[in-house]
Write a protein that holds these residues in place. Structure first.
Motif, PDB file in Angstrom:
ATOM      1  N   VAL A  97       5.027   5.748  10.881  1.00 48.45           N
ATOM      2  CA  VAL A  97       5.604   6.889  10.171  1.00 48.45           C
ATOM      3  C   VAL A  97       6.756   6.392   9.312  1.00 48.45           C
ATOM      4  O   VAL A  97       7.630   5.666   9.781  1.00 48.45           O
ATOM      5  N   ASP A  98       6.745   6.783   8.039  1.00 48.56           N
ATOM      6  CA  ASP A  98       7.800   6.463   7.076  1.00 48.56           C
ATOM      7  C   ASP A  98       8.555   7.753   6.802  1.00 48.56           C
ATOM      8  O   ASP A  98       8.094   8.608   6.047  1.00 48.56           O
ATOM      9  N   LEU A  99       9.720   7.906   7.441  1.00 47.96           N
ATOM     10  CA  LEU A  99      10.508   9.135   7.348  1.00 47.96           C
ATOM     11  C   LEU A  99      11.540   8.994   6.238  1.00 47.96           C
ATOM     12  O   LEU A  99      12.080   7.914   6.023  1.00 47.96           O
ATOM     13  N   CYS A 100      11.851  10.106   5.542  1.00 48.82           N
ATOM     14  CA  CYS A 100      12.717  10.040   4.352  1.00 48.82           C
ATOM     15  C   CYS A 100      12.119   9.011   3.401  1.00 48.82           C
ATOM     16  O   CYS A 100      12.791   8.104   2.923  1.00 48.82           O
ATOM     17  N   CYS A 101      10.833   9.172   3.099  1.00 48.92           N
ATOM     18  CA  CYS A 101      10.038   8.091   2.512  1.00 48.92           C
ATOM     19  C   CYS A 101      10.327   7.819   1.049  1.00 48.92           C
ATOM     20  O   CYS A 101       9.996   6.743   0.553  1.00 48.92           O
ATOM     21  N   GLY A 102      10.912   8.777   0.320  1.00 46.70           N
ATOM     22  CA  GLY A 102      11.107   8.555  -1.107  1.00 46.70           C
ATOM     23  C   GLY A 102       9.783   8.249  -1.785  1.00 46.70           C
ATOM     24  O   GLY A 102       8.829   9.029  -1.698  1.00 46.70           O
ATOM     25  N   SER A 103       9.680   7.109  -2.423  1.00 44.74           N
ATOM     26  CA  SER A 103       8.450   6.712  -3.109  1.00 44.74           C
ATOM     27  C   SER A 103       7.337   6.286  -2.163  1.00 44.74           C
ATOM     28  O   SER A 103       6.216   6.036  -2.594  1.00 44.74           O
ATOM     29  N   ALA A 123      -2.827   3.994  11.217  1.00 45.14           N
ATOM     30  CA  ALA A 123      -2.618   5.358  10.722  1.00 45.14           C
ATOM     31  C   ALA A 123      -1.232   5.395  10.112  1.00 45.14           C
ATOM     32  O   ALA A 123      -0.253   5.030  10.766  1.00 45.14           O
ATOM     33  N   LEU A 124      -1.140   5.804   8.857  1.00 41.28           N
ATOM     34  CA  LEU A 124       0.130   5.847   8.150  1.00 41.28           C
ATOM     35  C   LEU A 124       0.441   7.269   7.725  1.00 41.28           C
ATOM     36  O   LEU A 124      -0.372   7.933   7.068  1.00 41.28           O
ATOM     37  N   HIS A 125       1.615   7.740   8.130  1.00 34.10           N
ATOM     38  CA  HIS A 125       2.118   9.045   7.710  1.00 34.10           C
ATOM     39  C   HIS A 125       3.494   8.850   7.090  1.00 34.10           C
ATOM     40  O   HIS A 125       4.278   8.003   7.537  1.00 34.10           O
ATOM     41  N   ALA A 126       3.801   9.630   6.072  1.00 30.31           N
ATOM     42  CA  ALA A 126       5.108   9.593   5.427  1.00 30.31           C
ATOM     43  C   ALA A 126       5.578  11.018   5.208  1.00 30.31           C
ATOM     44  O   ALA A 126       4.768  11.951   5.124  1.00 30.31           O
ATOM     45  N   ALA A 127       6.890  11.194   5.124  1.00 29.78           N
ATOM     46  CA  ALA A 127       7.437  12.546   4.929  1.00 29.78           C
ATOM     47  C   ALA A 127       8.732  12.481   4.149  1.00 29.78           C
ATOM     48  O   ALA A 127       9.525  11.542   4.303  1.00 29.78           O
ATOM     49  N   ASP A 128       8.954  13.504   3.331  1.00 29.25           N
ATOM     50  CA  ASP A 128      10.204  13.619   2.595  1.00 29.25           C
ATOM     51  C   ASP A 128      10.426  15.097   2.276  1.00 29.25           C
ATOM     52  O   ASP A 128       9.463  15.866   2.137  1.00 29.25           O
ATOM     53  N   VAL A 129      11.693  15.463   2.144  1.00 30.30           N
ATOM     54  CA  VAL A 129      12.049  16.856   1.860  1.00 30.30           C
ATOM     55  C   VAL A 129      11.995  17.158   0.370  1.00 30.30           C
ATOM     56  O   VAL A 129      11.932  18.326  -0.028  1.00 30.30           O
ATOM     57  N   GLU A 130      12.007  16.125  -0.475  1.00 30.09           N
ATOM     58  CA  GLU A 130      12.029  16.299  -1.921  1.00 30.09           C
ATOM     59  C   GLU A 130      10.603  16.391  -2.477  1.00 30.09           C
ATOM     60  O   GLU A 130       9.818  15.453  -2.338  1.00 30.09           O
ATOM     61  N   PRO A 131      10.232  17.500  -3.133  1.00 29.29           N
ATOM     62  CA  PRO A 131       8.874  17.614  -3.694  1.00 29.29           C
ATOM     63  C   PRO A 131       8.520  16.491  -4.663  1.00 29.29           C
ATOM     64  O   PRO A 131       7.393  15.991  -4.653  1.00 29.29           O
ATOM     65  N   ALA A 132       9.489  16.068  -5.495  1.00 30.50           N
ATOM     66  CA  ALA A 132       9.197  14.982  -6.448  1.00 30.50           C
ATOM     67  C   ALA A 132       8.878  13.689  -5.712  1.00 30.50           C
ATOM     68  O   ALA A 132       7.987  12.930  -6.120  1.00 30.50           O
ATOM     69  N   ALA A 133       9.605  13.427  -4.617  1.00 33.17           N
ATOM     70  CA  ALA A 133       9.345  12.225  -3.828  1.00 33.17           C
ATOM     71  C   ALA A 133       7.970  12.295  -3.178  1.00 33.17           C
ATOM     72  O   ALA A 133       7.239  11.294  -3.133  1.00 33.17           O
ATOM     73  N   VAL A 134       7.605  13.456  -2.680  1.00 34.62           N
ATOM     74  CA  VAL A 134       6.298  13.620  -2.028  1.00 34.62           C
ATOM     75  C   VAL A 134       5.170  13.347  -3.018  1.00 34.62           C
ATOM     76  O   VAL A 134       4.206  12.636  -2.707  1.00 34.62           O
ATOM     77  N   ARG A 135       5.300  13.893  -4.219  1.00 43.24           N
ATOM     78  CA  ARG A 135       4.269  13.647  -5.235  1.00 43.24           C
ATOM     79  C   ARG A 135       4.173  12.164  -5.565  1.00 43.24           C
ATOM     80  O   ARG A 135       3.066  11.614  -5.704  1.00 43.24           O
ATOM     81  N   CYS A 136       5.307  11.526  -5.702  1.00 44.16           N
ATOM     82  CA  CYS A 136       5.319  10.097  -6.027  1.00 44.16           C
ATOM     83  C   CYS A 136       4.753   9.271  -4.871  1.00 44.16           C
ATOM     84  O   CYS A 136       3.946   8.359  -5.082  1.00 44.16           O
ATOM     85  N   ALA A 137       5.177   9.590  -3.649  1.00 42.84           N
ATOM     86  CA  ALA A 137       4.715   8.836  -2.483  1.00 42.84           C
ATOM     87  C   ALA A 137       3.209   8.927  -2.323  1.00 42.84           C
ATOM     88  O   ALA A 137       2.561   7.955  -1.908  1.00 42.84           O
TER      89      ALA A 137
END
Length: 265
Positions: A97-103, A123-137
């Motif tokens: 899990v990549d938390l506060c993942c940014g890009s 299994a790879l999961h990532a999460a971020d609170v910023e919609p722009a970061a989520v789209r980029c990630a």
């Protein structure tokens, strides 16, 4: 279409704008631009103070070209040390899990290193609170078979991951609020504040992560995050209050300090 800019002309323009590594940046711009007009526009954006990575649309991280959109936190080279430390802790068929993942740079880089080590099932999961970061990630993580979730820290992660995470990467913001004004303008003015501001002492978000991490980690799983040298005692205390055993590792090469929290077996 305007006359193509020469590399010396770009170097002169960037130098005048205060770019220390003007020669390197000029070469990167010319190699990335698709047309002379693109190159000219990129030079002007860089001269106006935008981070080079936002101008190029990508950042080099752990040997990968990571897509980085405007308004998204730019992965730092020092964070490559965290990924290398994590790669030493990855078991067969890991859940990462990549938390506060940014890009999504850390998760993508760790999976790439896993593959080099012969670990192909993960299994790879990532999460971020910023919609722009989520789209980029999603642009960086989806091609690797990973999933990106939008929300605050652990909240958007699938509940089925509780107690199953082997490696938890958490690039939490750790700049004290009072120090934000002293950051370089490239970060202060062009990266989301939520990715930088760690509260009064820089550790507010970290304390939330360490409090919840044990219920997401497998026995023997690991939490990894970076911090500053002066924050190490308080960061270690936060890890230990959460019930994890803390180890501190440093790298002179990367000028980085990483804290590793191990969940008891």
């Amino acid at each position: 279409m305007q006359k193509p800019l020469t590399e010396p002309a770009i170097v002169t323009r960037l130098r005048a704008a205060g770019c220390v590594f003007a020669e390197d940046e000029a070469r990167l711009i010319l190699s990335t631009a698709r047309t002379p007009d693109d190159a000219s526009a990129m030079v002007e954006r860089r001269a106006a103070g935008l981070p080079l990575e936002h101008v190029l649309g990508w950042a080099e991280f752990c040997g990968l070209r990571i897509a980085v959109d405007p308004g998204v936190f730019v992965p730092r080279r020092r964070t490559e040390f965290l990924v290398r430390e994590a790669a030493c802790l990855v078991p067969p068929r890991p859940v990462v899990v990549d938390l506060c993942c940014g890009s999504g740079a850390m998760g993508a880089a760790l999976v790439s290193l896993c593959r080099l080590q012969g670990v192909d099932e993960f299994a790879l999961h990532a999460a971020d609170v910023e919609p722009a970061a989520v789209r980029c990630a999603r642009r960086n993580v989806a091609p690797l078979g990973g999933r990106v979730h939008e929300g605050d820290l652990f909240e958007p992660l699938p509940d089925a991951l509780r107690g199953r995470v082997d490696v938890l990467l958490a690039n939490v913001p750790y700049v004290p609020t009072g120090d934000l004004a002293t950051m370089p303008p490239e970060a202060r003015d062009h990266e989301p504040r939520v990715a930088l501001d760690g509260g009064a002492d820089g550790l507010d978000v970290l304390r939330r992560v360490t409090a919840e991490a044990p219920e997401w980690l497998v026995p023997g799983g690991h939490l990894l995050f970076e911090t500053s040298e002066r924050q190490v005692p308080d960061a270690v205390a936060a890890v230990e209050r959460g019930g994890l055993a803390a180890t501190v590792t440093t790298s002179e090469e990367f000028h980085a300090t990483v804290v590793i929290g191990a969940n008891p077996v």
